[in-house]
Each structure stands twice: as structure tokens, then as C-alpha cells.
Scaffold this active site. Structure first.
Site, PDB file in Angstrom:
ATOM      1  CD  GLU A 106      -2.741  -1.356   2.166  1.00 52.47           C
ATOM      2  OE1 GLU A 106      -2.339  -1.637   3.251  1.00 52.47           O
ATOM      3  OE2 GLU A 106      -4.065  -1.403   2.162  1.00 52.47           O
ATOM      4  CD  GLU A 126      -3.406  -6.396   3.732  1.00 54.09           C
ATOM      5  OE1 GLU A 126      -3.247  -7.109   2.732  1.00 54.09           O
ATOM      6  OE2 GLU A 126      -2.835  -5.048   3.806  1.00 54.09           O
TER       7      GLU A 126
HETATM    8  N1  3HC Z   1       3.757  -7.638  12.054  1.00 54.27           N
HETATM    9  C1  3HC Z   1       4.459  -7.930  13.046  1.00 54.27           C
HETATM   10  N2  3HC Z   1       5.412  -8.833  13.156  1.00 54.27           N
HETATM   11  C2  3HC Z   1       5.779  -9.445  11.951  1.00 54.27           C
HETATM   12  C3  3HC Z   1       4.983  -9.283  10.809  1.00 54.27           C
HETATM   13  C4  3HC Z   1       4.076  -8.084  10.802  1.00 54.27           C
HETATM   14  N3  3HC Z   1       3.355  -7.723   9.652  1.00 54.27           N
HETATM   15  N4  3HC Z   1       5.629 -10.070   9.787  1.00 54.27           N
HETATM   16  C5  3HC Z   1       6.571 -10.843  10.345  1.00 54.27           C
HETATM   17  N5  3HC Z   1       6.568 -10.260  11.763  1.00 54.27           N
HETATM   18  C6  3HC Z   1       7.351 -11.065  12.701  1.00 54.27           C
HETATM   19  C7  3HC Z   1       7.179 -12.460  13.036  1.00 54.27           C
HETATM   20  O1  3HC Z   1       6.337 -12.433  13.908  1.00 54.27           O
HETATM   21  C8  3HC Z   1       8.586 -12.839  13.311  1.00 54.27           C
HETATM   22  O2  3HC Z   1       8.898 -12.538  14.638  1.00 54.27           O
HETATM   23  P1  3HC Z   1       9.749 -13.249  15.559  1.00 54.27           P
HETATM   24  O3  3HC Z   1      11.158 -13.466  15.169  1.00 54.27           O
HETATM   25  O4  3HC Z   1       9.654 -12.723  16.928  1.00 54.27           O
HETATM   26  O5  3HC Z   1       8.858 -14.440  15.765  1.00 54.27           O
HETATM   27  C9  3HC Z   1       9.480 -12.068  12.425  1.00 54.27           C
HETATM   28  O6  3HC Z   1       8.835 -10.961  12.005  1.00 54.27           O
HETATM   29  C10 3HC Z   1       9.951 -12.796  11.319  1.00 54.27           C
HETATM   30  O7  3HC Z   1       8.814 -13.293  10.554  1.00 54.27           O
HETATM   31  P2  3HC Z   1       8.862 -14.888   9.910  1.00 54.27           P
HETATM   32  O8  3HC Z   1       9.497 -15.718  10.898  1.00 54.27           O
HETATM   33  O9  3HC Z   1       7.430 -15.028   9.483  1.00 54.27           O
HETATM   34  O10 3HC Z   1      10.066 -14.591   8.743  1.00 54.27           O
HETATM   35  P3  3HC Z   1       9.853 -15.268   7.411  1.00 54.27           P
HETATM   36  O11 3HC Z   1      11.064 -14.732   6.713  1.00 54.27           O
HETATM   37  O12 3HC Z   1       9.553 -16.716   7.357  1.00 54.27           O
HETATM   38  O13 3HC Z   1       8.590 -14.458   6.610  1.00 54.27           O
HETATM   39  C11 3HC Z   1       7.351 -12.757   5.877  1.00 54.27           C
HETATM   40  C12 3HC Z   1       8.535 -13.230   6.073  1.00 54.27           C
HETATM   41  C13 3HC Z   1       6.860 -13.402   4.427  1.00 54.27           C
HETATM   42  C14 3HC Z   1       7.054 -11.486   5.887  1.00 54.27           C
HETATM   43  C15 3HC Z   1       6.152 -13.384   7.040  1.00 54.27           C
HETATM   44  O14 3HC Z   1       6.361 -13.008   8.217  1.00 54.27           O
HETATM   45  C16 3HC Z   1       4.604 -12.830   6.854  1.00 54.27           C
HETATM   46  O15 3HC Z   1       4.132 -13.422   5.900  1.00 54.27           O
HETATM   47  N6  3HC Z   1       4.261 -11.713   7.311  1.00 54.27           N
HETATM   48  C17 3HC Z   1       3.160 -11.354   7.449  1.00 54.27           C
HETATM   49  C18 3HC Z   1       3.001 -10.426   6.274  1.00 54.27           C
HETATM   50  C19 3HC Z   1       1.412  -9.668   6.266  1.00 54.27           C
HETATM   51  O16 3HC Z   1       0.577 -10.517   6.804  1.00 54.27           O
HETATM   52  N7  3HC Z   1       1.262  -8.498   5.989  1.00 54.27           N
HETATM   53  C20 3HC Z   1       0.187  -7.866   5.998  1.00 54.27           C
HETATM   54  C21 3HC Z   1      -0.029  -7.158   7.495  1.00 54.27           C
HETATM   55  S1  3HC Z   1      -1.778  -6.399   7.835  1.00 54.27           S
HETATM   56  C22 3HC Z   1      -1.492  -4.870   6.995  1.00 54.27           C
HETATM   57  O17 3HC Z   1      -0.438  -4.599   6.408  1.00 54.27           O
HETATM   58  C23 3HC Z   1      -2.800  -4.275   7.306  1.00 54.27           C
HETATM   59  C24 3HC Z   1      -2.859  -2.657   6.166  1.00 54.27           C
HETATM   60  O18 3HC Z   1      -3.529  -3.137   5.320  1.00 54.27           O
HETATM   61  C25 3HC Z   1      -3.376  -1.796   6.959  1.00 54.27           C
END
Ligand code: 3HC
Ligand code: NAI
Length: 709
Positions: A106, A126
Site C-alpha cells: 500500500e 490481509e
Molecule cells: N507484523 C508484526 N510482526 C511481523 C510481521 C508483521 N506484519 N511480519 C513478520 N513479523 C515478525 C514475525 O512474528 C517474526 O517475529 P519473531 O522473530 O519474533 O518470531 C519475524 O517478524 C520474522 O517473521 P517470519 O518468521 O514469518 O519470517 P519469514 O522470513 O519466514 O517470513 C514474511 C517473512 C513473509 C514477511 C512473513 O513474516 C509474513 O508473511 N508476514 C506477514 C505479512 C502480512 O500479513 N502482512 C500484512 C499485514 S496486515 C496490514 O498490512 C494491514 C494494512 O493493510 C493496514
């Protein structure tokens, strides 16, 4: 200005750096930093263009999910900052790498131009968290890629590759960049070219959404589909409405609708459950006593003993990621049968287009059959999946201890047997652990990893990491009968069996349980798994002295086996089957009535409500979960939830049994357990509360507060 977001001026180009490891999530600190930097840019007349760049392994991977449950959370400050960034009159270029997701995409779409390193993934995931893109993703994406593709991306949550994003118009260039510094240099060069060419701002919000080729009933159909297929989830229907608004209303009206519907999703219990699972999955890989930086043992070759129902599926997991497997059987016929089933599975996937046409041959080439256990001598990991028989497994463990090379990891796929006894039999207890796959092993995501008393930390660390390599959700369990999942299943099945004898039909039991969102109730589930298999587990446990002193205990399932009613595979179990369709069978009513009479169980179907069915099956299951926590068999309530979501089809929008227990109220659950103890008697301890449950209620705690200080 915060350290999380900084502005660096390089000649006439301002570089906005984001540095919030590990994934540059948009925490409130980052949002404040962005606000300050954008304000500074607005006031700096030297700047001719801006590059937005993020440090570390990825561009921004989204909003900070851990902040979404905070009271008063709002996406407004971030959205207003994006609007200001977009309003700048100088060109703003986003330099994307890694996983540009959610709020990260975004942010990129509020920039005027986007370049991406090859290998970047872009998406709006999301929906997987029960929310919708709340920072104008539903409004800007359709303006860039069109309605159809935008809706597909937002509803599926699946990221797309940089090249596809380029073809769709989501990014303007894909560059080969050796590292993140090289990407920044490419972005600088791009920005300089824009300046030279006199290119200014190019605002996504000012674009029109093209409806060319979109049928008039496109949104009605999409809404109907979301209503029928995703009714239990809060986001899909609202996503359709937002994208429709993007296509039909002015930008600011679409924005207002998105804000309103995002909030409705964010505050829904379903989204709370899905967010809980996101963090539970990550927490489950952190194992007490296993340092985060433990060096894993290399796993280059795997051995599997037994090519039956489980062995074949287990082997497929490794072949799927290119790890060669040696499969050992006792006869050529068993080996041929097992490998034949694996080939059929691969060919079926290829026929459905899930694999490329040459994949089945390639994967089969990684599987080598053998009839001598010595064939696994060069394997780094050997998993035995032979018959569930203690004498046989002890013998196999002993032989593996002799045959395997030093440092090899030895694992058992047993569902019920004592891992510590098998570990001792191997003579290498430090190298031994349980790897409890679920059936079908190539499909089910759960891997229960059973930690023996002497399992070495690096062995556990290796298998947890390996689990993720083969796309499983690992959960570590201590040693006990049935580990986490099957131990909790036992009281659930016990009550289903008693309800049958009380005269409640399998249909009613299943319907009540399915109303919670499980795909199958206990009767259909056992019919599918095989009542002979289920009964044998009870009989074996009885022999081992593990059952309560109660002759009525699970007597229906035992009777079904005696009658040859093994479930779907014999055309009759708790139901009779026409094809795969379960139908009521009066013979089952007769058998249950007879058993009730034999055991002095009162027939009371008319009194039993659906709520009683749910309480009697599910509350003892939760109570067993609390005992499992109390005994340290599971490390966290979230681990238990993952077991049930990924191994037993528990609905993810309820977050798992322990998360659901918080929602129901622990005091209420305890009160109902006490109620059934009074009503039904508690001679066998079926309704005795876990001590931890009573303590938690006294101290006003919830599972969400875990770990308790
Ligand atoms: N918020 C907070 N913490 C997050 C995060 C997020 N969006 N994404 C990852 N983290 C944290 C994880 O909890 C983890 O923390 P930890 O080390 O304390 O356990 C650390 O970051 C590393 O994450 P992964 O172990 O998952 O690392 P990978 O390398 O395997 O994967 C990733 C990376 C593909 C980015 C995966 O973490 C992921 O899919 N994250 C979520 C992405 C997501 O859903 N984004 C949308 C969020 S909602 C949003 O943006 C709302 C907006 O529209 C208003
Ligand atoms: P199965 O009966 O389908 O297959 C067992 C296979 O092991 C047979 O093909 C047999 O020929 C082979 N075998 C026996 N002795 C052997 C030996 N010494 N060396 C090599 N192969 C040998 O059994 P299934 O269902 O695959 O179960 C295997 C294990 O997996 C059991 O421990 C079971 O408890 C466990 N398990 C089973 C699940 C299921 O749903 N079937 C789920 C999770 C675990």
C-alpha cells in the site's frame, strides 16, 4: 526524527530509508517516522525526486500485526501520511525487494513509480488475517491492475512475482540487483532519469478504474461466492464491496467505506483468532532449551521404513523439496504397492495441473526402494513408519541404532507408543525423537515432534527447521500417551460414544459439532479414518492397562469393529454409505440400544440438546489441553491450538480450542464440567477439572496471558 525512518539527501534526490528489522513492519514508531520525514520533504525545495527504500531482507512486509489488538488502534495516521506522500509534486519512486506485502504494498502504491528487484513478491495477504487492506489497498490496486486481478489478489492473499507485477502494471521496472545497495543505486538512477525527462508525480488515486471486459454481474457473482464459500470469515464479502466501490465511486468515498469495513474486520473475533494463529505458528518454533542459533545437522538424504499408508506420504514430503529418500519394506510386493500409490498421487496432481507434466517422473527418481534395512546406512535422518506394535518397533529401533551412521537422526512415526522406550532401544537416545505425521502425510500440515527425555537440542532444532522446509507446521510435544492431539481427542470420542448409547444419532452428534465449523463430526471422522484402526487403539491401550475401569468405555467403536463395520472402506460404520454419501442406518441405532441396555445407560435422546453435545465433547477436550499444559507436555496454549487447526480440521476462525476457551470463558467451562460431574457421576475422573483451570479462574487469567509470570 526517529532511527526507524530517516531522510538522506543525495544531490537532488531524497532517500527515505526505513529500517525496522526483521521485516520493516509498520509499527506506530515507523508511522511517526514517516510522518516526520514526509513533512521534511514537503518543506525541502532542494529535492527533485524521492526514493523510498527499506533496509534488511525485505521491503515493508505490512502493518505491525502485534499492534492491531491495541485499544484505539487506527490506520488513519498511516493513511494520511500516504496521502501526503502521494500529493508531493516531485516524483516518488519505491524500490522494492523481498516480500512487499500488505501495508508495504500500500505504501508502494502511494508512491508514483515502483521498481522491483527480480525475485520480489508482492501481495495483499490481509484476508488471511481476517482483515482487508486498510490503507487504501482496495482502492489503489484496482486502479493499477484492473478490477479482476485486484479482486483475485486481495481475496486469495497470494503474492505475485515481480515479473507478473510488471506485466500487470503494478511495477514499472524489474531490475537485477546483486544486493539491496545495488537496488538502491538502480532506484536512484531511475529517479534521476525521471528528473532529466521532466516527469512529475503520477498519482494512483487519480487514475480511473477500467471496467473493460468486466461483466455487469461481476460483483454480484463475487459477493455470492464469498457469501457461500467464505461465510464464516469476516473479510471476503467486505473486500468485494470495497473493490466495487473503487470501480464505481469517487476515491474519497471508496476510502471511507474501506476504513469502516477494515475496522469491522479488525475488531471481529475471527480476525483475533487468525492473528493469534499467525503468532502461534512463529512461537511454536522457539523451543525451551534449544538456542535460536543452534547449528542444525545437515539433512541431505532421508530413509523411511515402511511404505504403507504413512510411509509413502512421508517420503513424498522430502521428494517434493528435492531430498532423496530410501524406502525400506519387508517384501517386493509391499514396496511395489507403496511406490505405486506414491506415483498415482503424483500423477493425479499433475493431471489436475498442480504439478508440471514431468514432475512425477522427477520426484519418483528421488525415491529408491530397498528390502534391507542396511540401505539406510548413509541417510542423515531415518523415520520408521512400520506397524504400530511395540515389540516390532523396539526391534526396528535397535536395528536402526546399529545400522545408521554416526550423527544420523532416528525418528518414529508412532501415534501412541513410548518414545523414551524406543529411544533407549536404539542405544542412541540423544539422536532419537518422534516425528508424528498426520494422514495423509503429504497433505496434512501438522508435524508433532515428540521430544524424548534425552533428545539432543540440536536434533530438535534440526527437525523443527526441516519441518518448515517441507512446509509443515511443527509443534513440539513431550512424551505421553497420544501426545498432544490424540490425547485430547480421547475424551471427545469417549463422549461421542456415550451419546450414541444414550440414543443420540450419529447425524445429530456430527451436525452439532460441525456447527462449530469443523468439516466433520466425530462419527464421520472415524468412519473415514477406519473404525478398525480406532478400535485397535482402544484395545491395545486396554491391554497396556491404560483405560479407566469402565466396561462401557468406548464400547460402540469396539462393537463396530466386531461387526466388521470399519467405516467408509467397508460401506458401513456409524453410517451406511452409498458411494461416499453417509446415510442413516437403523442397525446402528439397534446396536447402540443393545449396548446401552448391557451397560445400564439410560436412553435420553429427547433430553439432549445440541449445546449438550458440544459441551460434552469439546469441554473435556479443552480440560485435557489444560492438563497437557500443566504437565509441560505442550509449551504453550498456542501450540495446542496449532495441533488442532493443522491436524484435526478445527476451524481457524475460532483460533483453536484454547483460544476458543478464552472466548467462551474459563469459569463457564469449569461450571459446565462440574455440572456434568454432578449429573453423570465422576467415578472415573471424566469431569474432574484440571488444577490449572481452577487456578487460572481464581487468578482471573486467560490463555492469552500465557506465559504466566
Ligand atoms: N507484523 C508484526 N510482526 C511481523 C510481521 C508483521 N506484519 N511480519 C513478520 N513479523 C515478525 C514475525 O512474528 C517474526 O517475529 P519473531 O522473530 O519474533 O518470531 C519475524 O517478524 C520474522 O517473521 P517470519 O518468521 O514469518 O519470517 P519469514 O522470513 O519466514 O517470513 C514474511 C517473512 C513473509 C514477511 C512473513 O513474516 C509474513 O508473511 N508476514 C506477514 C505479512 C502480512 O500479513 N502482512 C500484512 C499485514 S496486515 C496490514 O498490512 C494491514 C494494512 O493493510 C493496514
Ligand atoms: P500400514 O499398515 O499402512 O503400513 C505399515 C507398513 O510397514 C507395511 O507396509 C509393512 O509391510 C511395513 N513394515 C512392517 N514391518 C516392517 C519392517 N520391519 N521394515 C520395513 N517395513 C515394515 O501402517 P500405517 O498406517 O502407515 O502406520 C505406520 C505408523 O504410522 C504406525 O506407527 C502408526 O501408528 C503411525 N501413524 C498412522 C497414522 C494413520 O492414520 N494411518 C497417522 C499417524 C501415525
Amino acid at each position: 526524527m526517529s532511527d526507524l525512518v530517516t531522510l538522506e539527501v543525495r544531490g537532488a534526490i531524497g532517500v527515505l530509508h526505513i529500517d525496522n528489522p526483521p521485516v520493516n513492519a509498520l509499527s506506530s514508531g515507523v508511522v511517526q517516522g514517516l510522518q516526520c520525514v514526509v513533512a521534511a520533504i514537503e518543506g525541502d525545495t532542494r529535492l527533485k525526486a524521492i526514493v523510498v527504500h527499506a533496509h534488511g531482507r525485505t521491503f515493508v512486509a505490512g502493518g505491525d500485526i502485534s499492534e492491531f489488538s491495541r485499544p484505539g488502534f487506527t490506520a488513519r495516521p498511516f493513511n494520511e501520511t500516504l496521502a501526503r506522500l502521494e500529493r508531493l509534486s516531485i516524483p516518488v519512486v519505491a524500490a522494492l525487494h523481498g516480500t512487499t506485502l500488505g501495508g508495504g504494498l500500500e505504501l508502494a502504491m502511494a508512491c508514483h513509480y515502483r521498481i522491483a528487484a527480480a525475485g520480489t513478491k508482492l501481495g495483499l495477504p490481509e484476508v488471511l488475517l481476517g482483515i482487508l487492506p486498510g490503507s487504501l489497498g482496495t482502492q489503489r490496486l484496482p486502479r493499477l491492475v484492473g478490477v479482476r486481478m485486484a479482486l483475485d489478489m486481495i481475496l486469495s492473499g497470494k503474492p505475485i512475482a515481480a515479473q507478473k507485477a510488471l506485466e500487470a502494471g503494478l511495477v514499472d521496472a524489474v531490475v537485477e540487483a546483486a544486493d539491496n545497495d545495488a537496488l538502491l543505486n538502480e532506484a536512484m538512477a531511475y529517479a534521476n532519469r525521471l528528473v532529466e525527462q521532466g516527469q512529475g508525480a503520477r498519482r494512483t488515486s487519480e487514475r480511473q478504474v477500467s471496467l473493460e471486459g468486466v461483466e455487469p454481474d461481476f460483483f454480484d457473482k463475487a459477493l455470492a461466492e464469498a457469501k457461500t464459500r467464505k461465510a464464516a470469515y469476516p473479510a471476503p464479502q467486505r473486500i468485494v464491496r470495497c473493490v466495487q466501490a473503487a470501480a464505481t465511486l469517487p476515491f474519497d468515498q471508496g476510502e471511507a467505506l474501506e476504513a469502516q469495513l477494515f475496522e469491522a474486520c479488525r475488531t471481529s473475533p475471527e480476525s483475533g483468532a487468525l492473528r493469534h494463529l499467525f503468532f502461534a505458528e512463529r512461537a511454536a518454533t522457539k523451543i525451551p532449551g534449544v538456542p535460536a542459533d543452534v547449528a542444525p545437522r545437515p539433512i541431505r538424504k532421508v530413509g523411511v521404513l515402511g511404505a504403507g499408508t504413512m510411509g509413502g506420504g512421508i517420503a513424498m514430503n522430502f521428494a517434493n523439496v528435492g531430498i532423496p529418500v530410501t524406502i525400506v519394506e519387508t517384501s517386493q510386493a509391499a514396496l511395489d504397492r507403496g511406490l505405486g500409490i506414491v506415483r498415482k498421487n503424483y500423477e493425479a496432481s499433475a493431471a489436475k495441473g498442480k504439478l508440471r507434466p514431468d514432475d512425477p517422473d522427477k520426484r519418483m527418481a528421488l525415491l529408491t526402494g530397498a528390502l534391507d534395512i542396511a540401505a539406510v546406512a548413509d541417510c542423515d535422518l531415518v523415520i520408521e513408519a512400520v506397524f504400530e506394535n511395540m515389540d516390532l518397533k523396539m526391534d526396528v529401533a535397535r536395528r536402526l541404532g546399529q545400522v545408521c551412521k554416526p550423527g544420523a537422526i532416528i525418528a518414529s512415526n508412532t501415534s501412541t507408543l513410548d518414545i523414551d522406550m524406543l529411544a533407549e532401544a536404539s542405544g542412541r537416545p540423544a539422536d532419537f525423537l518422534g516425528m508424528h505425521f498426520f494422514s495423509p502425510a503429504n497433505v496434512m500440515r501438522l508435524l508433532e515432534i515428540v521430544r524424548g527425555a534425552k533428545t539432543a537440542p540440536d536434533v530438535l532444532g534440526t527437525i523443527v527447521k526441516l519441518a518448515r522446509t517441507i512446509a509443515k507446521v511443527p509443534v513440539v510435544s513431550g512424551v505421553c500417551y497420544g501426545f498432544i492431539g490424540n490425547r485430547m481427542l480421547e475424551p471427545y470420542l469417549r463422549e461421542a460414544d456415550f451419546l450414541l448409547m444414550e440414543g443420540v444419532t450419529p447425524e445429530r452428534i456430527d451436525r452439532a459439532i460441525q456447527s462449530l465449523g469443523l468439516p466433520m463430526g466425530p462419527c464421520r471422522m472415524l468412519d473415514l479414518a477406519g473404525l478398525d484402526v480406532a478400535a485397535k487403539v482402544v484395545i491395545e491401550r486396554d491391554k497396556a492397562g491404560g483405560l479407566p475401569d469402565d466396561p462401557s468405555y468406548r464400547s460402540v467403536v469396539r462393537k463396530m469393529m466386531d461387526l466388521g463395520r470399519f467405516g467408509q472402506k467397508t460401506g458401513a460404520g456409524y453410517y451406511r454409505y452409498e458411494g461416499r454419501t453417509p446415510l442413516h442406518d437403523p442397525e446402528v441405532d439397534r446396536v447402540c440400544a443393545e449396548l446401552a441396555q448391557q451397560h445400564g445407560i439410560r436412553r435420553r435422546a429427547d433430553e439432549v440438546t445440541d449445546q449438550e453435545i458440544i459441551e460434552r465433547c469439546v469441554y473435556p477436550l479443552i480440560n485435557e489441553g489444560v492438563k497437557i499444559l500443566e504437565e509441560g507436555i505442550a509449551y504453550r496454549p498456542g501450540d495446542i491450538d496449532l495441533v488442532w487447526i493443522n491436524g484435526y480440521g478445527f476451524p481457524d476462525f475460532r483460533g483453536g480450542p484454547m483460544h476458543m476457551a478464552d472466548a467462551i470463558g474459563l469459569a463457564h467451562i469449569a461450571e459446565r464440567l462440574d455440572h456434568y460431574a454432578r449429573e453423570r457421576g465422576d467415578a472415573h475422573g471424566y469431569w474432574t477439572r484440571a488444577a490449572l483451570l481452577t487456578d487460572m479462574i481464581a487468578q482471573g487469567r486467560k490463555f492469552a496471558d500465557w506465559p504466566f509470570k
